[in-house]
Write an enzyme that holds these catalytic residues in place. Sequence first.
Site, mmCIF file in Angstrom:
data_model
loop_
_atom_site.group_PDB
_atom_site.id
_atom_site.type_symbol
_atom_site.label_atom_id
_atom_site.label_comp_id
_atom_site.label_asym_id
_atom_site.label_seq_id
_atom_site.Cartn_x
_atom_site.Cartn_y
_atom_site.Cartn_z
ATOM 1 N N GLU A 195 -8.951 3.880 -2.809
ATOM 2 C CA GLU A 195 -7.687 3.653 -3.494
ATOM 3 C C GLU A 195 -7.909 2.984 -4.846
ATOM 4 O OE1 GLU A 195 -4.575 1.989 -1.160
ATOM 5 O OE2 GLU A 195 -5.424 2.647 0.756
ATOM 6 N N ASP A 202 0.855 -1.191 0.000
ATOM 7 C CA ASP A 202 0.000 0.000 0.000
ATOM 8 C C ASP A 202 0.889 1.237 0.000
ATOM 9 O OD1 ASP A 202 -2.438 1.336 0.017
ATOM 10 O OD2 ASP A 202 -2.486 1.488 2.189
ATOM 11 N N HIS A 262 -3.889 14.009 0.247
ATOM 12 C CA HIS A 262 -4.150 13.155 1.409
ATOM 13 C C HIS A 262 -2.999 13.231 2.409
ATOM 14 C CE1 HIS A 262 -5.283 9.743 3.868
ATOM 15 N NE2 HIS A 262 -4.127 9.151 3.585
ATOM 16 N N TYR A 273 1.576 2.781 15.375
ATOM 17 C CA TYR A 273 2.350 2.938 14.139
ATOM 18 C C TYR A 273 3.741 3.537 14.335
ATOM 19 C CZ TYR A 273 1.867 8.006 13.294
ATOM 20 O OH TYR A 273 1.956 9.377 13.343
ATOM 21 N N THR A 282 -4.711 6.312 -0.115
ATOM 22 C CA THR A 282 -5.934 7.118 -0.170
ATOM 23 C C THR A 282 -5.831 8.227 -1.204
ATOM 24 O OG1 THR A 282 -6.225 6.713 2.175
ATOM 25 C CG2 THR A 282 -7.563 8.448 1.212
ATOM 26 N N GLU A 297 -10.426 12.587 7.073
ATOM 27 C CA GLU A 297 -10.301 13.864 6.375
ATOM 28 C C GLU A 297 -11.659 14.545 6.211
ATOM 29 O OE1 GLU A 297 -7.303 13.588 2.886
ATOM 30 O OE2 GLU A 297 -8.022 11.552 3.240
ATOM 31 N N TYR A 303 1.245 5.694 -0.628
ATOM 32 C CA TYR A 303 0.801 6.927 0.025
ATOM 33 C C TYR A 303 1.000 8.036 -0.995
ATOM 34 C CZ TYR A 303 0.585 9.894 4.329
ATOM 35 O OH TYR A 303 0.241 10.779 5.338
ATOM 36 N N THR A 307 -9.057 -5.696 3.715
ATOM 37 C CA THR A 307 -8.964 -4.787 2.575
ATOM 38 C C THR A 307 -9.907 -5.337 1.505
ATOM 39 O OG1 THR A 307 -6.652 -4.232 3.023
ATOM 40 C CG2 THR A 307 -7.465 -3.806 0.799
ATOM 41 N N GLU A 316 -10.479 3.907 3.168
ATOM 42 C CA GLU A 316 -9.496 4.575 2.325
ATOM 43 C C GLU A 316 -9.818 4.239 0.875
ATOM 44 O OE1 GLU A 316 -5.633 5.199 5.173
ATOM 45 O OE2 GLU A 316 -5.509 3.674 3.613
ATOM 46 N N ASP A 343 -9.239 0.198 1.613
ATOM 47 C CA ASP A 343 -8.315 -0.296 2.632
ATOM 48 C C ASP A 343 -8.820 0.182 3.999
ATOM 49 O OD1 ASP A 343 -6.079 -1.726 3.434
ATOM 50 O OD2 ASP A 343 -4.813 0.048 3.460
ATOM 51 N N GLN A 385 -4.338 2.359 14.895
ATOM 52 C CA GLN A 385 -3.199 2.802 14.086
ATOM 53 C C GLN A 385 -2.395 3.887 14.802
ATOM 54 O OE1 GLN A 385 -4.423 4.468 10.337
ATOM 55 N NE2 GLN A 385 -2.340 4.868 9.633
ATOM 56 N N ARG A 393 -8.385 3.836 12.919
ATOM 57 C CA ARG A 393 -7.495 4.965 13.185
ATOM 58 C C ARG A 393 -6.998 5.000 14.627
ATOM 59 N NH1 ARG A 393 -5.914 6.276 8.139
ATOM 60 N NH2 ARG A 393 -7.688 6.782 6.797
ATOM 61 N N LYS A 445 -4.532 -1.836 10.104
ATOM 62 C CA LYS A 445 -4.748 -1.961 8.664
ATOM 63 C C LYS A 445 -4.976 -3.408 8.217
ATOM 64 C CE LYS A 445 -3.713 2.277 7.113
ATOM 65 N NZ LYS A 445 -4.524 3.054 6.158
#
Length: 397
Positions: free
Chosen positions: A191, A116, A123, A234, A332, A346, A118, A247, A189, A223, A230, A227, A243
């Site tokens: 994608e 994945d 984003h 993370y 995302t 967001e 970014y 998915t 997310e 995905d 995470q 949060r 995560k």
Amino acid sequence: MSWIDIPDGSPFGPDNLPLGVFRYGDEEPRVGAAIGDQIIDLAPVASAQMLDGAQLFAEPTLNAFLALGRPTWRATRSWLLELVRNANDRDAVEPHLIPQSAVTMQLPFEVADYVDFYASEQHATNLGRLFRPDSEPLLPNWKHLPVGYHGRAGTIVVSGTDIVRPSGQRKAPDAVAPTFGPSQRLDIEVELGYVVGSPSTLGKPVSVDDFADHVYGVVLVNDWSARDLQAWEYVPLGPFLGKSFATSISPWVVALDALGTVPLPAQDPPVLPYLAGQNLPNYDITFEVRLNGHLVSTPPYRDIYWSPAQMLAHMTVNGATVRTGDLFASGTVSGPAKDQRGSFIELTWAGRDPLIIDGKEHTFLEDDDEITISAWATTPTGTHLGLGEVTGRITPA
């Protein structure tokens, strides 16, 4: 353009013909091509026409077909286009048209590895402002390389699969210690996923110029992201349990050759030579995100910062391989407007600015919420192609 009746507004016109795997009644899963609201059952049609490799369409995944590489992909697409355009093929094809409503779609390919990325600057900027309000939103490496992480291939599921709310550790900013329980900040997310067909050789990087020799096509990706899990886990090694629980991908794989390409936005500062190219591929795709049937966002892919060719080149520049069935995703996709953001963190600015739908506030996902992501591509010739949809409903932990 086709002798097959195609309903108005169908995403799957005669220039599209995405491939997927379906189960019809108690029969074994096999490969079909979508057109309108029907599926061409390819195995009997290919056998009757004595097509080389006809047996591949009787397989329960696309992997054997994907492994054959670009010459076979292009020859198969030419054959499919001829089938639906030439009225002389009607008698051969019509008995093998199956309504999409009569089948159960399967995961279209066996996923080998999952990466994945970014790749959306908007984003990454939004999350940087949320997570590091007193610092520059983009970290120093972001415009020098496509940032990514290795995900979990075994929890990639086909559209329509229910998503069980994940549990794990989470820690509030003012708490002394973490607690354990169901995620309270479950997110999406939006994608675009790239499906690898031809594998590469260990120790030999894939050039940006060889992208189309290795990647067959695209799928839609959601995905799912917890949060709160995470945020606690993370640092310092990145996404893990927040995560890896699920998915979702769409069931139809749209060939790159159907999409055409558009220019990639300018990159500044200039990238290192292994990421540079004259015609880096990009796609003019607009997503639509619906929460319980309500349209809440329309993220645009056209303004993505990193090309998928650069993602593939960076993923292999250290000598790592790609395998048939690998999936790598854009990360995302978000645009500059509020209603173009590709995640609820967001869209609601981390819950501080809720969406109001039918008089009710929405921040992160609640049990029984259903998310549907669909997308349309505009080709350089002005043709509109649908990428189908990916859906998922949240069930309690």
